[in-house]
Design a protein around this motif. Structure first.
Motif, short mmCIF file in Angstrom:
data_model
loop_
_atom_site.label_atom_id
_atom_site.label_comp_id
_atom_site.label_asym_id
_atom_site.label_seq_id
_atom_site.Cartn_x
_atom_site.Cartn_y
_atom_site.Cartn_z
N UNK A 278 24.53 -16.05 -19.95
CA UNK A 278 23.79 -15.92 -18.94
C UNK A 278 24.10 -17.11 -18.36
N UNK A 279 25.10 -18.05 -18.57
CA UNK A 279 24.86 -19.23 -18.43
C UNK A 279 25.52 -19.70 -17.38
N UNK A 280 26.67 -18.62 -16.76
CA UNK A 280 27.53 -18.52 -16.32
C UNK A 280 27.53 -17.91 -14.52
N UNK A 281 25.96 -17.12 -14.87
CA UNK A 281 26.03 -16.54 -13.91
C UNK A 281 25.35 -16.84 -12.36
N UNK A 282 24.68 -18.00 -12.55
CA UNK A 282 24.15 -18.42 -11.50
C UNK A 282 25.14 -19.60 -10.84
N UNK A 283 26.54 -19.74 -11.28
CA UNK A 283 27.36 -20.19 -10.80
C UNK A 283 28.65 -19.40 -9.98
N UNK A 284 28.12 -17.86 -10.30
CA UNK A 284 28.76 -17.41 -10.16
C UNK A 284 28.50 -16.82 -8.30
N UNK A 285 27.27 -16.89 -8.10
CA UNK A 285 26.04 -16.72 -7.11
C UNK A 285 26.89 -18.21 -6.08
N UNK A 286 26.37 -19.58 -6.54
CA UNK A 286 27.07 -20.29 -6.24
C UNK A 286 28.40 -20.05 -5.70
N UNK A 287 29.11 -19.20 -6.08
CA UNK A 287 30.31 -19.52 -5.21
C UNK A 287 30.55 -18.46 -4.34
N UNK A 288 29.36 -17.91 -4.30
CA UNK A 288 29.55 -17.13 -2.79
C UNK A 288 28.77 -17.16 -2.11
N UNK A 289 27.74 -18.84 -2.11
CA UNK A 289 27.08 -19.00 -1.21
C UNK A 289 25.49 -19.12 -1.36
N UNK A 290 25.02 -18.32 -2.95
CA UNK A 290 23.83 -18.45 -3.09
C UNK A 290 23.09 -19.39 -3.64
N UNK A 291 21.90 -20.00 -3.62
CA UNK A 291 21.65 -21.31 -4.96
C UNK A 291 20.11 -20.44 -5.02
N UNK A 292 19.75 -19.87 -6.81
CA UNK A 292 18.44 -20.18 -6.98
C UNK A 292 17.72 -21.22 -6.60
N UNK A 293 16.56 -21.74 -6.07
CA UNK A 293 15.78 -22.26 -6.27
C UNK A 293 15.13 -22.58 -7.01
N UNK A 294 14.93 -24.63 -7.21
CA UNK A 294 14.22 -24.81 -8.58
C UNK A 294 13.45 -24.52 -9.10
N UNK A 295 11.75 -23.58 -8.56
CA UNK A 295 11.01 -23.54 -9.00
C UNK A 295 10.73 -21.70 -9.00
N UNK A 296 12.01 -21.87 -8.54
CA UNK A 296 12.05 -19.39 -8.52
C UNK A 296 12.56 -19.21 -9.91
N UNK A 297 11.99 -18.14 -9.83
CA UNK A 297 12.54 -17.67 -11.57
C UNK A 297 13.92 -17.20 -11.55
N UNK A 298 15.03 -17.36 -12.59
CA UNK A 298 16.21 -16.67 -12.18
C UNK A 298 16.54 -15.58 -11.75
N UNK A 299 15.30 -14.35 -12.50
CA UNK A 299 15.32 -12.97 -13.02
C UNK A 299 14.70 -12.64 -12.06
N UNK A 300 14.24 -13.03 -10.69
CA UNK A 300 13.40 -12.76 -9.68
C UNK A 300 14.86 -13.25 -8.43
N UNK A 301 15.15 -14.04 -8.83
CA UNK A 301 16.29 -14.19 -7.62
C UNK A 301 17.62 -12.85 -7.85
N UNK A 302 17.55 -12.48 -9.05
CA UNK A 302 19.05 -12.38 -9.54
C UNK A 302 18.55 -10.56 -8.86
N UNK A 303 17.19 -10.00 -8.90
CA UNK A 303 17.34 -9.18 -8.30
C UNK A 303 17.27 -8.81 -6.78
N UNK A 304 16.33 -9.76 -5.91
CA UNK A 304 16.23 -10.45 -5.02
C UNK A 304 17.90 -10.86 -4.31
N UNK A 305 18.06 -11.57 -4.56
CA UNK A 305 20.22 -11.66 -4.00
C UNK A 305 20.71 -10.79 -3.61
N UNK A 306 20.77 -9.82 -4.23
CA UNK A 306 21.49 -7.96 -3.52
C UNK A 306 20.83 -7.88 -3.06
N UNK A 307 19.36 -7.72 -2.49
CA UNK A 307 19.11 -7.24 -1.75
C UNK A 307 19.24 -7.71 -0.14
#
Length: 678
Positions: A278-307
């Motif tokens: 779980x600790x590395x998943x945000x790093x993976x998407x940041x490497x692809x150019x996408x970052x989760x906002x601070x006040x955004x739930x990570x689970x919601x971010x993960x399901x929306x970033x591929x949409x």
């Protein structure tokens, strides 16, 4: 001391879960291929709790069903699935792992405690007893004195076949079901527990068993975030203390629940976008150019970033122009990410079978012996009959009312006998009685269809052999059938003025009892085959009409066309009609000499039977009873076969989208290749 020894023993029983190159396809009627899962690979390790995330129709349930060996057997599937390098042919994945469905299917009349007790008894204790014996031997060799409380708990959990067990009490307490433990589960007609509590019961059914790998599909449906957090927190403790392997599918977990998981699998459009810590998943998407906002739930971010429509808002590389990254491209990038590369290296190393503990994989198909299964199912069905006693009371009351009506119509003072002209009334009275008894078995159709969803779930989870349930159902209906037949015959026989000899009375009772058994067996079989109440009612009435037309009353045998005579001999009602008619018209009071020249018969009774195309000898009664018995056995065998081999009725829902790769997760179909060492 004792707890640490137990953990060491359990760690020897666990391997890791490895799956790769998982591809799923669905072929529709127009030959178009629908892909469900594509090139899926990964590893699930013991003592790790994995969260499976993904939008609806992404293939989450398909993946879980594939890992637990619960894919539809009619589907075209290729590839292999292994637990600790063992294929499904070497053990029973349905019992080694447990799949918690997103659908709540339970017996509405049973309480929560009774439901969990039944599942615990059916699933058995697994290797707990053998593990305890081996651990006790090791402790004696090492001179370890076990903790009395832990020792008592472990011994209590290893006891099999008891009506109640500490495992049930612990599961009720952990899932928050202790407050409603003695309440019925309920349904549309019975007031019971809430929808969220039903979801917990569905989860608890599998937790009471000995499975070491749990796959839980959408367990948060109907639960508030606090309840979901508490359940996942308990499962997390179970994973880390008992070295379990758990995968849980959640649609929108809150942040506090998301943080309880060790690993994340992000599934989208049939591709595994990410699978790792779980600790590395945000790093993976940041490497692809996408970052989760601070006040955004990570689970919601993960399901929306591929949409496609939601992805752009998370692009953070201001110096570069946004470019849509497709799901296949994410999956390809994961292979070059350090987590994906490490997983691919581990996949290339085969698991050593010699490290697998003998108790890690379940080689027994069921948790109990056949005799114990019969006793367990028998106690459950007796309980359900007691809770549904109104149905049987109503059926008897209905027979009494119809009997009183029939007695006033065919009153013996208005029923002379001894002449051919008198036979019509008696023949009509016998036929009316026969139709009443025959129709009284129609209730089995509805009762069978009502229990099918729960039965299919328990059958597929290997709670018990299907034939044990069918056998128990058949046996328990015998006294009910005898009572209902006796009520009718006792009420109507002498009042209608049938042959007064006691032997004739009991022979008619035997004929009606056999007919009722045959009717119940027939409608049980139709219910098991047709599965739908609307279809079963329609087709059931059609079957009754056919049986009635060729039963020998509407059309005598002599008037049936030669090409339809096979239907006459195939009608069960015809043999019942023969049995009761021969029993009545061959009695001594119908033994007057026949004076009707047009009918060649020595007695009036034989003349009446011959005019109706029925058997004219006393042997006809026993031949007919043998035929009725044969039909009963045939329909019961077909009923057992239907319960054993037929699958639940359902429809495949295919969503035609841009990539033509989505399907309803409740109808997993496709071509798969998985490796799952446990």
């Amino acid at each position: 001391m004792r707890s640490s020894a137990r953990i060491m023993h359990q760690s020897e029983m666990n391997g890791f879960i490895q799956y790769y190159s998982l591809v799923g396809r669905l072929a529709s009627s127009n030959k178009k291929t629908i892909n469900i899962l594509r090139n899926v690979h990964g590893i699930l390790k013991p003592s790790r709790m994995t969260l499976l995330l993904g939008p609806p129709s992404s293939g989450k349930s398909t993946l879980m069903r594939a890992l637990t060996g619960k894919l539809d057997k009619t589907l075209k599937v290729s590839g292999s699935i292994t637990y600790c390098s063992h294929t499904f042919e070497e053990f029973y994945p349905e019992r080694t792992s447990a799949y918690v469905s997103q659908y709540d299917l339970h017996n509405a009349e049973m309480t929560v405690r009774e439901t969990l007790d039944f599942s615990r008894r059916c699933l058995g204790v697994g290797a707990r007893y053998d593990m305890l014996a081996e651990l006790a031997a090791r402790e004696r060799e090492a001179g370890i004195k076990p903790d009395p409380e832990i020792d008592a708990y472990m011994k209590a959990t290893a006891v099999q076949g008891q009506q109640s067990n500490i495992v049930t009490d612990l599961t009720l307490k952990v899932l928050g079901l202790d407050i409603c433990a003695d309440m019925p589960i309920g349904d549309e007609m019975i007031r019971g527990i809430s929808g969220g509590q039903k979801k917990r019961v569905t989860t608890g059914e599998m937790l009471t068993g000995p499975a070491r790998a749990l796959f839980m599909d959408e367990i948060s449906t109907g639960l508030d975030s606090s309840s979901t957090f508490e359940i996942v927190k308990y499962i997390r403790q179970l994973v880390h203390v008992m070295n379990e392997t758990v995968m849980i599918s959640l649609l929108q977990p809150p942040p506090e629940t998301y943080n309880l998981f060790d690993d994340i699998i992000l599934l989208s459009e049939g591709y595994i976008v990410y699978h790792g810590p779980r600790d590395n998943i945000l790093d993976f998407f940041e490497a692809a150019g996408f970052r989760c906002p601070e006040r955004k739930g990570v689970a919601d971010f993960l399901q929306e970033v591929t949409s496609k429509k939601d992805q752009q808002q998370y692009w953070y590389l201001e110096q570069q122009q946004y470019r849509h990254v497709s799901v296949p491209e994410f999956a390809q990038r994961f292979k070059s990410f350090h987590v994906g590369q490490q997983m691919l290296k581990e996949l290339q190393i085969p698991f050593d079978k010699s490290k697998t503990h003998p108790a890690a994989l379940t080689t027994n198909k069921y948790g109990q012996s056949s005799w114990e299964s019969i006793k367990t199912v028998l106690s459950r069905e007796q309980l359900l009959m007691k809770r549904n006693s109104f149905i049987y009371i109503f059926k008897v009351t209905q027979l009494i009312i119809l009997g009183l009506m029939a007695m006033t119509v065919f009153l013996r003072t208005k029923m002379p006998y001894g002449h051919i002209s008198d036979g019509g009334k008696f023949f009509g009275a016998l036929t009316f009685s026969l139709i009443t008894v025959l129709f009284n078995g129609f209730a089995e159709l509805q009762l069978t269809i009502k229990m099918l969803p729960t039965f299919y779930k328990q059958r597929d989870f290997l709670f018990f052999p299907p034939w044990t349930f069918a056998l128990v159902t058949i046996i328990l209906r015998i006294p009910v059938s005898l009572m209902e037949s006796a009520v009718w015959v006792v009420l109507t026989y002498y009042v209608m003025g049938f042959a007064p000899a006691p032997a004739r009375f009991f022979r008619q009772l035997l004929a009606f009892f056999g007919t009722h058994q045959m009717a119940m067996a027939l409608f049980r079989f139709l219910g098991a085959v047709l599965k739908s109440m609307v279809v079963a009612n329609t087709f059931g009435m059609f079957v009754i009409l056919l049986i009635f037309i060729f039963g020998g009353f509407v059309i005598p045998r002599g008037d049936i066309r030669p090409w339809w005579i096979w239907a006459y001999w195939s009608s069960p009602m015809m043999y019942s009609q023969n049995a009761i008619s021969v029993n009545e018209f061959l009695s001594s009071r119908w033994a007057n000499t026949n004076t009707e020249a047009s009918i060649e018969a020595s007695t009036v009774g034989e003349a009446i039977l011959k005019s109706k195309g029925l058997f004219t000898g006393d042997w006809g009664f026993w031949v007919s009873m043998g035929a009725i018995l044969g039909f009963t056995i045939l329909f019961n065998i077909l009923y057992i076969l239907a319960l054993t081999h037929l699958t639940p009725s359902g429809s495949n829902t295919v969503s035609d989208q841009e990539n033509e790769n989505e399907t309803n997760t409740s109808t997993p179909m496709g071509e798969f290749f998985l490796t799952y060492p446990y």
